[in-house]
Write a protein that holds these residues in place. Structure first.
Motif, PDB file in Angstrom:
ATOM      1  N   HIS A  95       0.771  -1.237   0.000  1.00  0.00           N
ATOM      2  CA  HIS A  95       0.000   0.000   0.000  1.00  0.00           C
ATOM      3  C   HIS A  95       0.807   1.294   0.000  1.00  0.00           C
ATOM      4  CE1 HIS A  95      -3.661  -2.253   0.605  1.00  0.00           C
ATOM      5  NE2 HIS A  95      -3.106  -2.884   1.632  1.00  0.00           N
ATOM      6  N   SER A  96       2.084   1.251   0.187  1.00  0.00           N
ATOM      7  CA  SER A  96       2.848   2.475   0.408  1.00  0.00           C
ATOM      8  C   SER A  96       3.749   2.838  -0.762  1.00  0.00           C
ATOM      9  CB  SER A  96       3.705   2.333   1.673  1.00  0.00           C
ATOM     10  OG  SER A  96       2.889   2.136   2.788  1.00  0.00           O
ATOM     11  N   LEU A  97       3.952   4.132  -0.921  1.00  0.00           N
ATOM     12  CA  LEU A  97       4.984   4.615  -1.832  1.00  0.00           C
ATOM     13  C   LEU A  97       6.335   4.152  -1.310  1.00  0.00           C
ATOM     14  CD1 LEU A  97       5.985   6.482  -4.154  1.00  0.00           C
ATOM     15  CD2 LEU A  97       5.979   8.347  -2.480  1.00  0.00           C
ATOM     16  N   GLY A  98       6.492   4.220  -0.011  1.00  0.00           N
ATOM     17  CA  GLY A  98       7.736   3.795   0.621  1.00  0.00           C
ATOM     18  C   GLY A  98       7.672   4.044   2.112  1.00  0.00           C
ATOM     19  N   TRP A  99       8.800   3.883   2.751  1.00  0.00           N
ATOM     20  CA  TRP A  99       8.919   4.088   4.182  1.00  0.00           C
ATOM     21  C   TRP A  99      10.382   4.371   4.458  1.00  0.00           C
ATOM     22  CZ3 TRP A  99       7.692  -0.238   1.568  1.00  0.00           C
ATOM     23  CH2 TRP A  99       8.657  -1.253   1.544  1.00  0.00           C
ATOM     24  N   VAL A 100      10.639   4.924   5.608  1.00  0.00           N
ATOM     25  CA  VAL A 100      12.010   5.217   6.007  1.00  0.00           C
ATOM     26  C   VAL A 100      12.280   4.499   7.319  1.00  0.00           C
ATOM     27  CG1 VAL A 100      13.722   7.007   6.473  1.00  0.00           C
ATOM     28  CG2 VAL A 100      11.774   7.520   4.970  1.00  0.00           C
ATOM     29  N   CYS A 101      13.384   3.782   7.350  1.00  0.00           N
ATOM     30  CA  CYS A 101      13.842   3.127   8.571  1.00  0.00           C
ATOM     31  C   CYS A 101      15.064   3.871   9.088  1.00  0.00           C
ATOM     32  CB  CYS A 101      14.244   1.678   8.301  1.00  0.00           C
ATOM     33  SG  CYS A 101      12.867   0.621   7.832  1.00  0.00           S
ATOM     34  N   ALA A 102      15.097   4.108  10.385  1.00  0.00           N
ATOM     35  CA  ALA A 102      16.278   4.659  11.052  1.00  0.00           C
ATOM     36  C   ALA A 102      16.827   3.557  11.946  1.00  0.00           C
ATOM     37  CB  ALA A 102      15.910   5.876  11.887  1.00  0.00           C
ATOM     38  N   THR A 103      18.092   3.249  11.765  1.00  0.00           N
ATOM     39  CA  THR A 103      18.706   2.192  12.571  1.00  0.00           C
ATOM     40  C   THR A 103      19.995   2.696  13.201  1.00  0.00           C
ATOM     41  OG1 THR A 103      19.864   1.309  10.628  1.00  0.00           O
ATOM     42  CG2 THR A 103      17.747   0.297  11.192  1.00  0.00           C
ATOM     43  N   GLU A 104      20.259   2.126  14.368  1.00  0.00           N
ATOM     44  CA  GLU A 104      21.524   2.366  15.053  1.00  0.00           C
ATOM     45  C   GLU A 104      22.105   1.006  15.401  1.00  0.00           C
ATOM     46  OE1 GLU A 104      23.254   5.186  18.532  1.00  0.00           O
ATOM     47  OE2 GLU A 104      21.423   4.082  19.016  1.00  0.00           O
ATOM     48  N   ASP A 105      23.261   0.724  14.856  1.00  0.00           N
ATOM     49  CA  ASP A 105      23.901  -0.583  15.076  1.00  0.00           C
ATOM     50  C   ASP A 105      22.951  -1.729  14.764  1.00  0.00           C
ATOM     51  OD1 ASP A 105      26.295   0.655  15.909  1.00  0.00           O
ATOM     52  OD2 ASP A 105      25.523   0.820  17.958  1.00  0.00           O
ATOM     53  N   GLY A 106      22.182  -1.597  13.687  1.00  0.00           N
ATOM     54  CA  GLY A 106      21.276  -2.649  13.243  1.00  0.00           C
ATOM     55  C   GLY A 106      19.941  -2.686  13.963  1.00  0.00           C
ATOM     56  N   GLU A 107      19.750  -1.848  14.981  1.00  0.00           N
ATOM     57  CA  GLU A 107      18.492  -1.820  15.734  1.00  0.00           C
ATOM     58  C   GLU A 107      17.582  -0.725  15.179  1.00  0.00           C
ATOM     59  OE1 GLU A 107      16.809  -0.627  20.140  1.00  0.00           O
ATOM     60  OE2 GLU A 107      18.952  -0.953  19.889  1.00  0.00           O
ATOM     61  N   LEU A 108      16.313  -1.069  14.948  1.00  0.00           N
ATOM     62  CA  LEU A 108      15.326  -0.104  14.462  1.00  0.00           C
ATOM     63  C   LEU A 108      15.019   0.897  15.563  1.00  0.00           C
ATOM     64  CD1 LEU A 108      13.453   0.534  12.008  1.00  0.00           C
ATOM     65  CD2 LEU A 108      11.693  -0.779  13.205  1.00  0.00           C
ATOM     66  N   VAL A 109      15.348   2.178  15.333  1.00  0.00           N
ATOM     67  CA  VAL A 109      15.086   3.231  16.318  1.00  0.00           C
ATOM     68  C   VAL A 109      14.087   4.253  15.807  1.00  0.00           C
ATOM     69  CG1 VAL A 109      17.303   2.938  17.503  1.00  0.00           C
ATOM     70  CG2 VAL A 109      17.098   4.618  15.633  1.00  0.00           C
ATOM     71  N   GLY A 110      13.728   4.175  14.518  1.00  0.00           N
ATOM     72  CA  GLY A 110      12.756   5.104  13.964  1.00  0.00           C
ATOM     73  C   GLY A 110      12.171   4.572  12.673  1.00  0.00           C
ATOM     74  N   PHE A 111      10.973   5.073  12.353  1.00  0.00           N
ATOM     75  CA  PHE A 111      10.249   4.596  11.176  1.00  0.00           C
ATOM     76  C   PHE A 111       9.206   5.635  10.805  1.00  0.00           C
ATOM     77  CE2 PHE A 111       6.514   2.515   9.360  1.00  0.00           C
ATOM     78  CZ  PHE A 111       7.071   1.715   8.380  1.00  0.00           C
ATOM     79  N   VAL A 112       8.972   5.790   9.524  1.00  0.00           N
ATOM     80  CA  VAL A 112       7.818   6.548   9.038  1.00  0.00           C
ATOM     81  C   VAL A 112       7.325   5.883   7.759  1.00  0.00           C
ATOM     82  CG1 VAL A 112       9.083   8.282   7.664  1.00  0.00           C
ATOM     83  CG2 VAL A 112       6.845   8.835   8.616  1.00  0.00           C
ATOM     84  N   ASN A 113       6.012   5.792   7.643  1.00  0.00           N
ATOM     85  CA  ASN A 113       5.358   5.207   6.478  1.00  0.00           C
ATOM     86  C   ASN A 113       4.893   6.334   5.567  1.00  0.00           C
ATOM     87  OD1 ASN A 113       3.929   3.554   4.711  1.00  0.00           O
ATOM     88  ND2 ASN A 113       2.295   3.100   6.146  1.00  0.00           N
ATOM     89  N   VAL A 114       5.086   6.177   4.258  1.00  0.00           N
ATOM     90  CA  VAL A 114       4.616   7.157   3.271  1.00  0.00           C
ATOM     91  C   VAL A 114       3.618   6.450   2.361  1.00  0.00           C
ATOM     92  CG1 VAL A 114       5.274   8.841   1.526  1.00  0.00           C
ATOM     93  CG2 VAL A 114       6.875   8.301   3.382  1.00  0.00           C
ATOM     94  N   ALA A 115       2.350   6.566   2.733  1.00  0.00           N
ATOM     95  CA  ALA A 115       1.277   6.012   1.908  1.00  0.00           C
ATOM     96  C   ALA A 115       1.024   6.970   0.749  1.00  0.00           C
ATOM     97  CB  ALA A 115       0.015   5.848   2.761  1.00  0.00           C
ATOM     98  N   TRP A 116       0.266   6.516  -0.253  1.00  0.00           N
ATOM     99  CA  TRP A 116      -0.038   7.426  -1.360  1.00  0.00           C
ATOM    100  C   TRP A 116      -1.268   6.988  -2.114  1.00  0.00           C
ATOM    101  CZ3 TRP A 116       2.845   7.230  -6.584  1.00  0.00           C
ATOM    102  CH2 TRP A 116       3.057   5.917  -6.989  1.00  0.00           C
ATOM    103  N   ASP A 117      -1.710   7.857  -2.999  1.00  0.00           N
ATOM    104  CA  ASP A 117      -2.900   7.571  -3.802  1.00  0.00           C
ATOM    105  C   ASP A 117      -2.546   6.979  -5.155  1.00  0.00           C
ATOM    106  OD1 ASP A 117      -1.853   9.775  -5.160  1.00  0.00           O
ATOM    107  OD2 ASP A 117      -3.698  10.935  -5.114  1.00  0.00           O
TER     108      ASP A 117
END
Length: 131
Positions: free
Chosen positions: A40-62
């Motif tokens: 469903h998404s255009l994309g998403w952004v993952c933020a990682t520190e030493d391989g651990e997920l510390v942030g995320f945002v989903n970019v949905a679209w039409d």
């Protein structure tokens, strides 16, 4: 903090369910985020520190020119270090590269300074129906 940001980065469902639970204050779920964003998404952004997920945002679209910010999440220990702002900056850059003309976000009042101040969103008139 040495954080890496990746557009359409790989993530583990368990890690993002835990991050979502922390961010929104509920028990961890067992949602299949990987399938959901890939479908469903255009994309998403993952933020990682030493391989651990510390942030995320989903970019949905039409599927055309409107993209939507959903589920901006940063783990408590990484907050107030610019992680959320950089997640949004990557999302803006990638939505623009995909030829989107608009990037929408809605949020609770306590996030007003973050989205309007730190991220550059502008206030606009919008409507909402609670379902």
């Amino acid at each position: 903090m040495s954080i890496a940001y990746e557009w359409r980065g790989h993530f583990d469902n368990t890690a993002i369910n835990a991050l979502h639970a922390e961010g929104f204050g509920h028990a961890p779920l067992r949602d299949d985020w990987w399938a959901q964003v890939n479908q469903h998404s255009l994309g998403w952004v993952c933020a990682t520190e030493d391989g651990e997920l510390v942030g995320f945002v989903n970019v949905a679209w039409d599927g055309a020119v409107h993209a939507f910010i959903l589920d901006t999440l940063v783990t408590g220990r990484a907050r107030r270090h610019g992680v959320g702002t950089e997640l949004i900056a990557v999302a803006v850059r990638e939505a623009r590269a995909a030829k989107c003309e608009w990037l929408h976000v809605d949020f609770d009042d306590d996030l007003r300074d973050f989205y309007f101040g730190a991220c550059g969103f502008q206030p606009t008139h919008a409507g909402l129906i609670a379902l």
